[in-house]
Write an enzyme that holds these catalytic residues in place. Structure first.
Site, PDB file in Angstrom:
ATOM      1  N   HIS A   8      41.041 -13.795  33.271  1.00 54.29           N
ATOM      2  CA  HIS A   8      41.462 -15.304  32.639  1.00 54.29           C
ATOM      3  C   HIS A   8      40.287 -16.093  32.366  1.00 54.29           C
ATOM      4  O   HIS A   8      40.121 -17.096  32.932  1.00 54.29           O
ATOM      5  CB  HIS A   8      42.391 -15.935  33.761  1.00 54.29           C
ATOM      6  CG  HIS A   8      43.136 -16.924  32.981  1.00 54.29           C
ATOM      7  ND1 HIS A   8      42.608 -18.215  32.540  1.00 54.29           N
ATOM      8  CD2 HIS A   8      44.606 -17.490  32.787  1.00 54.29           C
ATOM      9  CE1 HIS A   8      43.549 -19.104  32.069  1.00 54.29           C
ATOM     10  NE2 HIS A   8      44.767 -18.570  32.377  1.00 54.29           N
ATOM     11  N   GLU A  55      41.459 -14.101  27.062  1.00 62.25           N
ATOM     12  CA  GLU A  55      41.618 -13.358  28.400  1.00 62.25           C
ATOM     13  C   GLU A  55      41.985 -11.874  28.013  1.00 62.25           C
ATOM     14  O   GLU A  55      42.842 -11.446  27.471  1.00 62.25           O
ATOM     15  CB  GLU A  55      42.729 -14.077  28.898  1.00 62.25           C
ATOM     16  CG  GLU A  55      42.626 -15.809  29.332  1.00 62.25           C
ATOM     17  CD  GLU A  55      44.084 -16.162  29.604  1.00 62.25           C
ATOM     18  OE1 GLU A  55      44.913 -15.800  29.931  1.00 62.25           O
ATOM     19  OE2 GLU A  55      43.941 -17.449  29.054  1.00 62.25           O
TER      20      GLU A  55
HETATM   21  O1  TA6 Z   1      46.708 -18.133  30.218  1.00 60.72           O
HETATM   22  C1  TA6 Z   1      47.373 -19.334  29.646  1.00 60.72           C
HETATM   23  C2  TA6 Z   1      48.141 -19.706  30.565  1.00 60.72           C
HETATM   24  O2  TA6 Z   1      49.345 -18.937  30.940  1.00 60.72           O
HETATM   25  C3  TA6 Z   1      48.535 -21.193  30.278  1.00 60.72           C
HETATM   26  O3  TA6 Z   1      50.010 -21.138  29.668  1.00 60.72           O
HETATM   27  C4  TA6 Z   1      48.175 -22.179  31.193  1.00 60.72           C
HETATM   28  O4  TA6 Z   1      49.346 -21.880  32.328  1.00 60.72           O
HETATM   29  C5  TA6 Z   1      47.179 -21.306  32.067  1.00 60.72           C
HETATM   30  O5  TA6 Z   1      47.521 -20.103  31.798  1.00 60.72           O
HETATM   31  C6  TA6 Z   1      46.730 -21.919  33.321  1.00 60.72           C
HETATM   32  O6  TA6 Z   1      47.544 -21.404  34.189  1.00 60.72           O
HETATM   33  P1  TA6 Z   1      47.113 -22.169  35.739  1.00 60.72           P
HETATM   34  O7  TA6 Z   1      48.064 -21.383  36.661  1.00 60.72           O
HETATM   35  O8  TA6 Z   1      45.794 -21.655  36.096  1.00 60.72           O
HETATM   36  O9  TA6 Z   1      47.192 -23.433  35.685  1.00 60.72           O
END
Ligand code: TA6
Length: 301
Positions: free
Chosen positions: A170, A273
């Protein structure tokens, strides 16, 4: 169990190249100062937080408000999402994006070769992982810091039954101003977006960030380019064994809603990601190993 950083440094450190330190929050991390590139990876979550190619600027972004606590994810760098992505479908109480980024990983090796430095950390299933996901696995994160950054999630199904997993690197990229960047490489690809309430839209041309953006691009192995006029650089993101790509920027309201994300930080970052999520989850037979990877390259504009 507390980690003895000095003992780890005596065992794995390479003088002048790689050091095991007590970093933010006292969490153990490996600090790499290679000839071709430098960076940092925490044993907490196997979490890369920095990569700077020789002569360049850090390609990754971390929030100034990130927490560095053993039961919280670091905000920024490259959180590893495993074995699910987003909320756990059958348990709303489970941590979002899985458990890997919350666990203490083991340092397995540090090697220097030709000016590049490779750090390998590992997470093995145990009672703490089985509390959330009752399966046997070994997950390694193999990271090479050089003029490019190579990150491979190597997953082995060490159990005797098939597994279905979702996985993501991510990655939070540092940009001069998210409103100025152009993201190329996903034109024509179908995406779903909770924000836009679409399940199968087609990407028209390049991507620009003009509002909260949270898109899962489907069935794509394409490389992605982030063109950043402010930092006068282009970051190329090449994927290995990944069929989906997420593009995310929280924009104003979502940034405000996250306690570990500064209200004014959202223009400084964009997430692109490398992942296998949703219908593109990975099936592993007993004993099978699967590697998903990301290779980053930075060029001047
Ligand atoms: O990758 C995007 C996502 O799924 C968004 O929906 C947002 O939730 C982000 O990840 C961050 O997630 P986190 O649990 O690290 O705050």
């Amino acid at each position: 169990m507390a980690v003895d950083v000095s003992a780890l440094n005596r065992k794995f450190g390479i003088a002048g190249v790689a050091e095991v330190v007590a970093a933010n929050g006292g969490l153990p991390a490996v600090r790499v100062r290679g000839k071709n590139g430098s960076g940092e990876i925490y044993l907490h979550g196997g979490h890369v937080t920095s990569w700077t190619p020789a002569g360049g600027r850090d390609a990754l972004w971390c929030s100034k408000k990130s927490m560095y606590e053993k039961d919280k994810p670091i905000r920024g760098g490259v959180p590893l999402c495993f074995p699910w992505f987003g909320p756990k479908a059958d348990d709303a109480s489970a941590p979002p994006h899985g458990i890997a980024r919350l666990m203490a990983w083991e340092l397995e090796s540090i090697r220097e070769q030709g000016g590049d430095v490779t750090v390998v950390v590992a997470l093995r299933s145990d009672a703490s992982t089985k509390k959330w996901w009752p399966h046997d696995f070994v997950l390694r994160h193999r990271v090479t810091y050089g003029r490019e950054l190579l990150m491979q999630m190597e997953l082995t199904n060490s159990g005797n039954a098939p597994l279905t997993v979702q996985e993501a690197q991510h990655t939070y990229f540092a940009v001069g101003d998210a409103r100025q960047i152009v993201i190329r490489g996903l034109a024509g690809v179908t995406y779903r977006s909770k924000v836009e309430n679409v399940t199968a839209a087609k990407q028209e041309g390049d991507i620009r960030i003009t509002a909260e953006t949270d898109r899962v691009y489907l069935d794509t192995q394409s490389a992605v380019i982030i063109e950043d006029p402010s930092y006068k650089r282009r970051i190329a993101i090449h994927k290995e064994n990944s069929k989906t790509t997420v593009v995310w920027n929280p924009w104003i309201a979502k940034a405000k809603a996250m306690p570990d994300f500064g209200d004014d930080e959202w223009p400084e970052m964009v997430c692109v990601e490398t992942c296998n999520v949703g219908d593109f989850a990975v099936q592993l037979k007993a004993g099978e190993t699967h590697i998903m990877g990301t290779r980053l390259k930075v060029e001047s504009l």
